[in-house]
Scaffold this motif. Sequence first.
Motif, PDB file in Angstrom:
ATOM      1  N   VAL A 299     -26.027   8.832 -11.600  1.00 24.81           N
ATOM      2  CA  VAL A 299     -27.373   8.315 -11.283  1.00 24.81           C
ATOM      3  C   VAL A 299     -27.988   9.502  -9.777  1.00 24.81           C
ATOM      4  O   VAL A 299     -26.591   9.541  -8.963  1.00 24.81           O
ATOM      5  N   SER A 300     -28.912   9.790 -10.313  1.00 21.69           N
ATOM      6  CA  SER A 300     -29.073  10.371  -9.288  1.00 21.69           C
ATOM      7  C   SER A 300     -31.197   9.707  -8.625  1.00 21.69           C
ATOM      8  O   SER A 300     -32.038   9.851  -9.395  1.00 21.69           O
ATOM      9  N   CYS A 301     -31.965   9.628  -7.372  1.00 18.74           N
ATOM     10  CA  CYS A 301     -32.789   8.472  -6.787  1.00 18.74           C
ATOM     11  C   CYS A 301     -33.146   9.860  -5.857  1.00 18.74           C
ATOM     12  O   CYS A 301     -32.568  10.615  -5.417  1.00 18.74           O
ATOM     13  N   PHE A 302     -34.348   9.599  -6.014  1.00 17.99           N
ATOM     14  CA  PHE A 302     -35.427  10.125  -4.508  1.00 17.99           C
ATOM     15  C   PHE A 302     -35.260  10.732  -2.972  1.00 17.99           C
ATOM     16  O   PHE A 302     -35.021   8.870  -2.398  1.00 17.99           O
ATOM     17  N   ALA A 303     -34.264  11.656  -2.345  1.00 20.65           N
ATOM     18  CA  ALA A 303     -33.978  11.191  -0.737  1.00 20.65           C
ATOM     19  C   ALA A 303     -35.044  10.889  -0.380  1.00 20.65           C
ATOM     20  O   ALA A 303     -35.130  10.489   1.086  1.00 20.65           O
ATOM     21  N   GLY A 304     -37.072  10.628  -0.010  1.00 18.79           N
ATOM     22  CA  GLY A 304     -37.729  11.095   0.804  1.00 18.79           C
ATOM     23  C   GLY A 304     -37.869  12.407   1.104  1.00 18.79           C
ATOM     24  O   GLY A 304     -36.963  12.920   1.283  1.00 18.79           O
ATOM     25  N   ASP A 305     -39.348  12.157   1.619  1.00 18.11           N
ATOM     26  CA  ASP A 305     -40.172  13.276   2.390  1.00 18.11           C
ATOM     27  C   ASP A 305     -41.021  12.988   2.858  1.00 18.11           C
ATOM     28  O   ASP A 305     -41.454  11.760   2.975  1.00 18.11           O
TER      29      ASP A 305
ATOM     30  N   PHE B  74     -28.326  11.328  -3.644  1.00 18.20           N
ATOM     31  CA  PHE B  74     -30.350  11.280  -3.240  1.00 18.20           C
ATOM     32  C   PHE B  74     -30.267  12.934  -3.261  1.00 18.20           C
ATOM     33  O   PHE B  74     -29.429  13.393  -2.622  1.00 18.20           O
ATOM     34  N   PHE B  75     -31.203  13.583  -3.951  1.00 16.39           N
ATOM     35  CA  PHE B  75     -31.676  14.344  -3.959  1.00 16.39           C
ATOM     36  C   PHE B  75     -33.434  14.286  -3.617  1.00 16.39           C
ATOM     37  O   PHE B  75     -33.744  13.418  -3.468  1.00 16.39           O
ATOM     38  N   GLY B  76     -33.506  15.474  -3.315  1.00 14.57           N
ATOM     39  CA  GLY B  76     -35.284  16.159  -2.927  1.00 14.57           C
ATOM     40  C   GLY B  76     -35.809  16.157  -3.711  1.00 14.57           C
ATOM     41  O   GLY B  76     -35.404  16.133  -5.351  1.00 14.57           O
ATOM     42  N   LYS B  77     -37.393  16.329  -3.677  1.00 19.18           N
ATOM     43  CA  LYS B  77     -37.829  16.591  -4.764  1.00 19.18           C
ATOM     44  C   LYS B  77     -37.704  17.888  -6.279  1.00 19.18           C
ATOM     45  O   LYS B  77     -38.447  17.867  -6.775  1.00 19.18           O
TER      46      LYS B  77
ATOM     47  N   ASP C 107     -34.756  18.080  -7.284  1.00 23.62           N
ATOM     48  CA  ASP C 107     -34.243  17.497  -8.406  1.00 23.62           C
ATOM     49  C   ASP C 107     -35.252  16.370  -9.068  1.00 23.62           C
ATOM     50  O   ASP C 107     -34.790  15.098  -9.815  1.00 23.62           O
ATOM     51  N   ASN C 108     -35.430  15.536  -7.715  1.00 21.18           N
ATOM     52  CA  ASN C 108     -35.620  13.810  -7.741  1.00 21.18           C
ATOM     53  C   ASN C 108     -37.441  13.465  -7.763  1.00 21.18           C
ATOM     54  O   ASN C 108     -37.797  12.370  -7.635  1.00 21.18           O
ATOM     55  N   TRP C 109     -38.159  14.584  -8.090  1.00 23.08           N
ATOM     56  CA  TRP C 109     -39.334  14.267  -8.441  1.00 23.08           C
ATOM     57  C   TRP C 109     -40.149  14.497  -9.816  1.00 23.08           C
ATOM     58  O   TRP C 109     -40.009  15.886 -10.412  1.00 23.08           O
ATOM     59  N   TRP C 110     -41.085  14.230 -10.378  1.00 20.51           N
ATOM     60  CA  TRP C 110     -41.595  14.326 -11.823  1.00 20.51           C
ATOM     61  C   TRP C 110     -42.896  15.104 -11.461  1.00 20.51           C
ATOM     62  O   TRP C 110     -43.968  14.257 -10.769  1.00 20.51           O
ATOM     63  N   GLY C 111     -43.588  15.878 -11.768  1.00 23.16           N
ATOM     64  CA  GLY C 111     -44.908  15.791 -12.280  1.00 23.16           C
ATOM     65  C   GLY C 111     -45.867  16.603 -10.778  1.00 23.16           C
ATOM     66  O   GLY C 111     -45.062  17.100  -9.978  1.00 23.16           O
ATOM     67  N   PRO C 112     -46.852  16.643 -10.885  1.00 30.20           N
ATOM     68  CA  PRO C 112     -47.560  16.784 -12.182  1.00 30.20           C
ATOM     69  C   PRO C 112     -47.211  17.784 -13.503  1.00 30.20           C
ATOM     70  O   PRO C 112     -46.768  19.020 -13.206  1.00 30.20           O
ATOM     71  N   ALA C 113     -47.688  17.511 -14.176  1.00 31.03           N
ATOM     72  CA  ALA C 113     -47.299  18.918 -15.308  1.00 31.03           C
ATOM     73  C   ALA C 113     -48.323  19.853 -15.107  1.00 31.03           C
ATOM     74  O   ALA C 113     -47.943  21.258 -15.383  1.00 31.03           O
TER      75      ALA C 113
ATOM     76  N   GLY D 146     -44.256  11.467  -9.439  1.00 32.45           N
ATOM     77  CA  GLY D 146     -43.515  10.799  -8.591  1.00 32.45           C
ATOM     78  C   GLY D 146     -42.334  10.881  -8.068  1.00 32.45           C
ATOM     79  O   GLY D 146     -41.593  11.927  -9.304  1.00 32.45           O
ATOM     80  N   PRO D 147     -41.842   9.870  -7.286  1.00 27.75           N
ATOM     81  CA  PRO D 147     -40.197  10.308  -7.511  1.00 27.75           C
ATOM     82  C   PRO D 147     -39.262   9.809  -8.907  1.00 27.75           C
ATOM     83  O   PRO D 147     -40.002   9.268  -9.195  1.00 27.75           O
ATOM     84  N   ASP D 148     -38.131  10.421  -9.806  1.00 31.28           N
ATOM     85  CA  ASP D 148     -37.838   9.840 -10.329  1.00 31.28           C
ATOM     86  C   ASP D 148     -36.351   9.765 -10.295  1.00 31.28           C
ATOM     87  O   ASP D 148     -35.767   9.710  -9.302  1.00 31.28           O
ATOM     88  N   THR D 149     -35.760   9.121 -11.130  1.00 34.52           N
ATOM     89  CA  THR D 149     -33.645   8.559 -10.765  1.00 34.52           C
ATOM     90  C   THR D 149     -33.821   9.155 -12.036  1.00 34.52           C
ATOM     91  O   THR D 149     -34.264   9.019 -13.591  1.00 34.52           O
ATOM     92  N   GLU D 150     -32.791  10.165 -12.515  1.00 33.11           N
ATOM     93  CA  GLU D 150     -32.205  10.355 -13.780  1.00 33.11           C
ATOM     94  C   GLU D 150     -31.083  10.224 -13.607  1.00 33.11           C
ATOM     95  O   GLU D 150     -29.861   9.947 -12.609  1.00 33.11           O
ATOM     96  N   MET D 151     -30.370  10.773 -15.304  1.00 34.61           N
ATOM     97  CA  MET D 151     -28.788   9.937 -15.170  1.00 34.61           C
ATOM     98  C   MET D 151     -28.268  10.815 -16.177  1.00 34.61           C
ATOM     99  O   MET D 151     -28.664  12.073 -16.514  1.00 34.61           O
ATOM    100  N   TYR D 152     -26.994  10.635 -15.254  1.00 39.25           N
ATOM    101  CA  TYR D 152     -26.152  11.910 -16.159  1.00 39.25           C
ATOM    102  C   TYR D 152     -25.061  11.203 -16.751  1.00 39.25           C
ATOM    103  O   TYR D 152     -24.267  10.576 -16.526  1.00 39.25           O
ATOM    104  N   PHE D 153     -24.494  12.853 -18.206  1.00 36.34           N
ATOM    105  CA  PHE D 153     -23.561  11.895 -18.587  1.00 36.34           C
ATOM    106  C   PHE D 153     -22.505  12.703 -18.498  1.00 36.34           C
ATOM    107  O   PHE D 153     -22.609  14.134 -18.415  1.00 36.34           O
ATOM    108  N   ASP D 154     -21.417  11.981 -18.189  1.00 36.72           N
ATOM    109  CA  ASP D 154     -19.695  13.297 -17.494  1.00 36.72           C
ATOM    110  C   ASP D 154     -19.236  13.638 -18.789  1.00 36.72           C
ATOM    111  O   ASP D 154     -18.351  13.449 -19.642  1.00 36.72           O
TER     112      ASP D 154
END
Length: 587
Positions: free
Chosen positions: A122-128, A153-156, A158-164, A171-179
């Motif tokens: 998983v990845s989460c927002f690194a903050g800015d 932890f990644f930046g905007k 990768d880990n920020w979604w929107g606005p459309a 807002g910040p997002d958390t993404e799930m990855y499958f190996d």
Amino acid sequence: MVKASEIRQKYLKFFASRGHKIIPSAPLVPENDPTVLFTTAGMHPLVPYLLGQPHPLGKRLVDYQKCLRTDDIDEVGDTFHHTFFEMLGNWSLGDYFKKEAIAWSYEFLTQELNIDPDRLYVSCFAGDADAPKDKESAAIWASVGIPRDRIYFFGKKDNWWGPAGQTGPCGPDTEMYFDATQKPCGPNCQPGDNCGRFCEIWNDVFMQYNKTADGRFEKLPQPNVDTGMGLDRTTAVINGFDDGYLTDLWQPIIKSIEKTSGKKYAENKKAFRIIADHFRAATFVVTDGVLPSNKERGYILRRLIRRAALQLRNLDTNPSQSYVPVVDAVINLMKQYYPDINSPTPRQTIGSEITKFQTTLDRGLKEFKKVSAVDGKVAFDLFQTYGFPWELTVELALEKGQKINKLEFETEFKKHQDLSRTANKGVFKGGLQDHSDVTTKYHTVTHLLHAALRQILGTHVQQKGSNITGDRLRFDFSHPEKLTPDQVNQVENIINQKISEDIKVVKTEMPKSQALAEGALAFFPERYPDFASVYQIGNFSKELCGGPHVNSTGEIGRIKITKEESAGAGLRRIYATAVSKKNSPQA
Ligand code: SER
């Protein structure tokens, strides 16, 4: 094999049993939102609710939503790029937040889809400067069982979604990855590096901010959760497929192409994928009321159909016949989930566009014969005027024993692309949530117009579509013949009369069945949830509708019907615009 149909069912059931109400997929063409061409994510139709308007079904929602993204249309033909796709999503509208969202995501992936937890990253927002590092989500992931060394932890980017659009909820997002391959590309192999090992399968967005037109991130009145899981991609990767077209979402369509062409998928993958993807998308776009044209949505539809037709031609078939089994396969496969695609319209519309295209192609081929030296500029002109793709021109030039400079073609192409991007930006300007005053006013006018038409022409009149821009509204309705000038005048007068009476627009919420029984009009009855909002304008108009509307008709100002024309067999189209400057929707 895990089927997409199982994943869809499990998803709805899982969240329904956790208090989420199942909502129907909204149309691909956003209703009353002129700022976007197509619905590109599950959250689009929910923007007003993410901004705080109460949803009639409550604070927990789940659905599968049809989406269309055309930025990467030229990439279609590889293993995973699709234009049309479906997104599974669950929402909390100011209800639960990170803890529940993450725990449920983990539970669904590992218990329902039986994904080996060791293959989840998983990845989460690194903050800015706009928002802090999302340590909270990371801690929740750790507590449900993801080891710290698999939490990134990644930046905007990768880990920020929107606005459309340019403004709206984000807002910040958390993404799930499958190996997917379990093969590192090197010592620093990690999610997000695009080496092909890690596939993103789900995104939980914590929508806490509203991006404003001046670029600020202001806190939303309520924090929301918006999640999205691409059904196509997830089905493919958890089955271990490195080709998305091998799943049950595509195989019946692929088989229909094998049948109609007598050729094998394995030997013609690119052509098959383009045909399958584009006809699937076109079938849905047509169903939602778009006709091929040279503008905006119509142009995208035209490109989808023509590109697919060319590939059918490359498979040595006659596109004006060979497309039929493919469109039928799409309908058979999807009608269970989207009942309105089950109609003869997609077949007819796609068929007549293919016929037009073939005429243009023939003209282009004649033109081509006259050209003595084919350079990149000629290739681009052929593309521009006759829809000749680069590959076709190369092939024809080779037959003449000539080679074309691809760079020249691309330079011309790029010039054109920059122009059309600039044109497109106009559409997106203002942002998705920008239900500006003018849009709202025109939206209320559509209700008045609908009621006035029924009063003058009869109750057979039904709304068949509408489109609103900053300076006019367009309204399609069923009626067998041209309106007389007198009828147009009467309709216009009634609307202006109702506006001058300054009638209150009253919203109530009630079961859909009750609203319909009470005679409320409904544009697409099957698309409204079982418990829906009804807008009533005095005794004059009553419609099921998601809003928004003006508070009272006096806010609208005078309107004028500027045009009445045919919009197809048994269909008429009216354009109306605001007239008085002082009190007009433009003010
Ligand atoms: N809006 C987010 C996405 O499109 C999650 O639904 O990925």
